[in-house]
Scaffold this active site. Structure first.
Site, PDB file in Angstrom:
ATOM      1  N   GLU A  90     -24.934  40.319  16.106  1.00  5.85           N
ATOM      2  CA  GLU A  90     -26.474  40.636  16.096  1.00  5.85           C
ATOM      3  C   GLU A  90     -27.143  40.793  17.394  1.00  5.85           C
ATOM      4  O   GLU A  90     -27.616  41.651  17.930  1.00  5.85           O
ATOM      5  CB  GLU A  90     -27.326  39.493  14.951  1.00  5.85           C
ATOM      6  N   HIS A  91     -26.790  39.536  18.100  1.00 11.98           N
ATOM      7  CA  HIS A  91     -27.487  39.450  19.457  1.00 11.98           C
ATOM      8  C   HIS A  91     -26.452  39.251  20.567  1.00 11.98           C
ATOM      9  O   HIS A  91     -25.473  38.277  20.310  1.00 11.98           O
ATOM     10  CB  HIS A  91     -28.521  38.305  19.677  1.00 11.98           C
TER      11      HIS A  91
ATOM     12  N   ASP B 208     -36.635  38.225  20.507  1.00 11.32           N
ATOM     13  CA  ASP B 208     -37.198  37.525  19.189  1.00 11.32           C
ATOM     14  C   ASP B 208     -38.629  37.987  19.186  1.00 11.32           C
ATOM     15  O   ASP B 208     -39.054  38.254  17.894  1.00 11.32           O
ATOM     16  CB  ASP B 208     -36.797  36.123  19.062  1.00 11.32           C
TER      17      ASP B 208
ATOM     18  N   THR C 106     -28.590  34.292  11.238  1.00  8.78           N
ATOM     19  CA  THR C 106     -28.875  34.966  12.416  1.00  8.78           C
ATOM     20  C   THR C 106     -27.590  34.479  13.210  1.00  8.78           C
ATOM     21  O   THR C 106     -26.761  33.611  12.889  1.00  8.78           O
ATOM     22  CB  THR C 106     -30.103  34.443  13.368  1.00  8.78           C
TER      23      THR C 106
ATOM     24  N   GLN D 147     -37.566  37.591  -6.032  1.00  7.35           N
ATOM     25  CA  GLN D 147     -38.729  38.468  -6.891  1.00  7.35           C
ATOM     26  C   GLN D 147     -39.648  39.388  -6.047  1.00  7.35           C
ATOM     27  O   GLN D 147     -39.976  40.281  -6.661  1.00  7.35           O
ATOM     28  CB  GLN D 147     -39.374  37.112  -7.575  1.00  7.35           C
TER      29      GLN D 147
ATOM     30  N   HIS E 271     -32.262  28.407  14.023  1.00  9.05           N
ATOM     31  CA  HIS E 271     -32.750  29.010  13.046  1.00  9.05           C
ATOM     32  C   HIS E 271     -32.196  28.592  11.646  1.00  9.05           C
ATOM     33  O   HIS E 271     -33.030  28.641  10.859  1.00  9.05           O
ATOM     34  CB  HIS E 271     -32.422  30.536  13.264  1.00  9.05           C
TER      35      HIS E 271
ATOM     36  N   TYR F 167     -40.676  42.903   3.893  1.00 10.09           N
ATOM     37  CA  TYR F 167     -40.582  41.344   3.723  1.00 10.09           C
ATOM     38  C   TYR F 167     -40.594  40.721   4.666  1.00 10.09           C
ATOM     39  O   TYR F 167     -39.817  40.867   5.803  1.00 10.09           O
ATOM     40  CB  TYR F 167     -39.049  41.365   2.722  1.00 10.09           C
TER      41      TYR F 167
END
Ligand code: PMP
Length: 764
Positions: free
Chosen positions: A331-332, A365, A240, A193, A265, A129
């Site tokens: 995360e970072h 990134d 993020t 979906q 973000h 995705y």
């Protein structure tokens, strides 16, 4: 703009720190309720339902859910060359890092006769995705696709939301990135979906996937949670976040820029600075004011920085700072301290750690080579980011052997052996044991039946135990081939050359035997069963025999028997007569026999070693009627040697070892030698054709002077290809040589079946 939190003098527990710096509120429960009808719709729906969902959620009705190949090609052709170069550079670096992540096979001997092997097997089909949302992330295409490709996932689909500005197609840069990586299956579908489409599949549109990966918004995360089990997921990526651990050595401008780079973000993105320096904290606040005002998405950034999830946290020491960031599990995580590299080693919980001022998160990134799909929301305490490993499963193969009962006085050296067992399973093309594919003619079959019929009238009596008639015929046969003058005294016959080999060990095994593997696997096995020590001299990487090295081995080990197979099984490689002569001298010097196994000699152009016997009485040549002679079922092998060697065979043979029926059948076969050997030329031609076909498929084939070939150059384990060939009616041989398989040349139809099946397997 950003709150401050003073934790100085407050040593908290892990949970205490986590409460002090919360994440933005995410109402997954509400999202789960919201997506439920969507999941149901996709589960039982059609493409029309997906088109309607696109209209509702993405504000555009795509022309079709499946993105046509022409759109992918066009996107790549229209891609700005600068962006293309940037994507290519990133891809190259990501490939470099992820290539090193592939894991090898581990084999653990748990107990004697009990082994557990772990092999890493790729998932069959994945759905990746790539979000559309507030920004375009072609880098997410690279971060998902490249690890899956390196893991050798055979079927990869990508989904990305349809975009209004692009007529309902996903963003062209995303399409271009897919095309750049050779991805052809792309769907214009977003949100819950998309996850449902991958999880359930849809008849005529999209096959169900086994695993879905990639970041997304809260609805994507909710769909992953709801469908996990129906489909495997990587993690539920949330908004993020960046945490920076810094001391007075950090530059406020760098720190502010990096906080902004993640805050940009999303309004609920988190930016957290943990520092020991009041001055840095104050300077960062100033820098933020200046920089945010100048940034394109300043409103979004301002909202993210002023949210409860963002903060400047004061700590007493780097040690306390480490406790804070380990509890937070960002995360970072950037470390901008005096001893950044050492401090980084104390990090246990983070998605990725960026060390020093020249390694900003934005590098990760795009093009550090590391993966940017990382655990968020504190999940770094139990999960890692996306990697090749995400797409592999460690399969355990458990193999325990029979444990022999204690009441059975089996010889010690036999307990660990397993019986000879080339699979004898039905197949349309049986190409596994180097037999001749051409059956005896009806005339020959009748002639054998007639002779056996005659013998049958005397079966109440033992046969000629010395098989004199047969040995005489075999001698004549060899003389015709090699221009020699052997009589029955120089020939010994037995039930297959395997029995000859066994007799040689029984007669001459005292000082052990030497061979050069990979070679005929029964040589060392028969030695073991008979109680003869076997030593291995090895071969070159290209399977040829290094005769100089072999001579050194012979002089050093002084074996009674030195075995050389030429053409060699399973490699097909050949030894020149001159080289054999050198070995004959070396073995004579240590009073040893040189045994030349010529099971496949008829398929090569080289002179037979029987020509050396007169000059070198220590040379023993083994031959068989099982291969070129097309007589494997009769079980006849023989040796040609000095009569003294043959006399020794009489000592170890069992009385009447060769039945009257076998002797009769073999004598007839020798009378029909022209017919039986007539297929050799055909097989040599077919060998050349099979080799050319395999090479045209990009495979490597070792040069062969036998009726079989070994090939390599495929990327999966030999056992896997072997199995898939068998599923298609083709039985070949996995000889246990790393990366190689052996195939016996069959008749025209069998060879074509083999090539066809292999093509199909390798193209999958
Ligand atoms: N030697 C070699 C090199 C072989 O490959 C084989 C059979 N595969 C044999 C000997 C034994 O053959 P047989 O017992 O059928 O004569």
């Amino acid at each position: 703009m950003i709150r401050s939190l003073d934790l100085r003098g407050k040593a908290l527990t892990k949970v205490g720190y986590q409460k002090a710096i919360p994440r933005a509120k995410l109402d997954i429960a509400a999202a789960l309720v919201a997506i439920e009808p969507i999941l149901q719709k996709v589960k039982s729906g059609t493409e029309a339902d997906l088109l309607q969902l696109a209209e509702e959620f993405d504000g555009v009705r795509p022309p079709s859910i499946r993105v046509p190949q022409s759109a992918l090609d066009k996107a790549l052709a229209d891609l700005d060359p600068k962006i293309r170069a940037a994507l290519e550079l990133s891809a190259e670096r990501i490939r470099k890092v992820h290539n090193d992540q592939t894991r090898g096979v581990t084999t653990t001997k748990v107990v004697d006769g009990g082994v557990v092997t772990e092999r890493w097997i790729p998932v069959d089909r994945v759905g990746l995705y790539v979000p559309g949302g507030r920004a375009v992330y072609p880098s997410s295409v690279l971060m998902n696709v490249i690890p899956a490709q390196i893991a050798k996932v055979s079927s990869i689909a990508v989904a990305s939301p349809p975009q209004k500005e692009f007529g309902g197609l996903p963003h062209p840069t995303i399409l271009a990135a897919c095309a750049l990586l050779g991805i052809t299956e792309v769907y214009a579908v977003g949100g819950a979906q998309a996850i449902a489409l991958f999880a359930y599949g849809m008849d005529g549109l999209c096959e169900k996937c086994d695993l879905v990966t990639g970041p997304g918004n809260i609805y994507v995360a909710a769909a992953k949670r709801a469908l996990r089990g129906v489909i495997g997921i990587d993690s539920e990526a949330g908004p993020t976040e960046i945490a920076i651990l810094a001391d007075e050595s950090a530059r406020a401008g760098d720190v502010a820029a990096d906080l902004i780079s993640q805050a940009e973000h999303d309004v609920i993105a988190a930016a957290v600075l943990v520092t020991t320096s009041e001055k840095l904290a104050a300077d960062v606040v100033k820098e933020l004011e200046v920089r945010v005002a100048k940034t394109k998405h300043s409103a979004r950034i301002r909202e993210a920085l002023s949210g409860i999830q963002s903060a400047i946290v004061m700590v007493d020491s780097i040690a306390q700072g480490l406790d804070v960031v380990n509890a937070y599990a960002a995360e970072h995580l950037e470390i901008q301290t005096q001893n950044a590299a050492q401090d980084a080693l104390k990090i246990r919980n983070a998605g990725a750690v960026f060390i020093g001022r020249f390694s900003p998160v934005s590098l990760g990134d795009y093009s550090a080579g590391s993966n940017h799909v990382l655990p968020t929301g504190g999940c770094a305490c139990h999960s890692s980011g996306l990697s090749v490993q995400t797409f592999l499963r460690g399969l355990h193969y458990i193999e325990y052997e029979k444990k022999w009962p204690l009441w059975l006085p089996l010889r010690d050296e036999l307990t660990s052996l397993s019986p000879y067992g080339a699979p004898q399973v039905p197949a349309e093309a049986t190409l596994n044991t180097n037999e001749n594919p051409y059956a005896p003619s009806p005339e020959l079959a009748q002639a054998i039946a007639d002779r056996v019929h005659r013998v049958a009238t005397t079966l109440n009596r033992y046969p000629d135990r010395d098989a004199t008639v047969l040995r005489t015929s075999l001698g004549k046969f060899i003389n015709t081939l090699s221009g020699t003058n052997f009589t029955a005294d120089s020939i010994w016959a037995a039930n297959g050359s395997n029995e000859i080999i066994q007799s040689l060990f029984m007669a001459f095994g005292d000082r052990g035997a030497l061979g050069f593997t990979p070679s005929y696997s029964m040589h060392p096995l028969i030695a073991k069963v008979v109680g003869v020590t076997w030593q291995d001299g090895g071969r070159r990487a290209d399977f040829t025999l290094d005769t100089a090295k072999a001579i050194t081995e012979i002089s050093g080990k002084k074996p009674a028997l030195t075995f050389v197979t030429t053409p060699n099984n399973p490699t097909g490689t050949l030894l020149k007569i001159g080289e054999i002569e050198e070995l004959a001298k070396a073995t004579a010097q240590v009073s040893g026999l040189l045994v030349i196994d010529e099971a496949y000699a008829e398929f090569s152009k080289e002179i037979s070693a029987v020509a050396l016997i007169e000059k070198y009485p220590n040379v023993v040549v083994i031959r068989t009627m099982s291969k070129a002679f097309a007589f494997a079922g009769a079980r006849v092998g023989y040796l040609v040697a000095n009569p003294d060697v043959v006399d020794a065979m009489f000592l170890v043979r069992l009385p009447y070892h060769l039945s009257a029926i076998t002797q009769a059948a073999a004598e007839v076969a020798l009378e029909y030698q022209a017919e039986l050997l007539g297929t050799v030329a055909t097989l040599i031609d077919s060998r050349a054709k099979v080799i050319a076909d395999l090479e045209s498929m990009g495979l490597t084939v070792a040069p062969s002077s036998a009726n079989f070939i070994i090939f390599s150059g495929f990327n999966v384990e030999p056992a896997q290809i072997w199995r898939q060939l068998l599923d298609r009616g083709v039985l070949i041989r996995d000889v246990g040589l790393l990366g190689h398989l052996r195939m016996t040349i069959g008749n025209e139809a069998e060879n074509q079946k083999f090539i066809g099946a292999l093509k199909e397997i390798l193209q999958k």
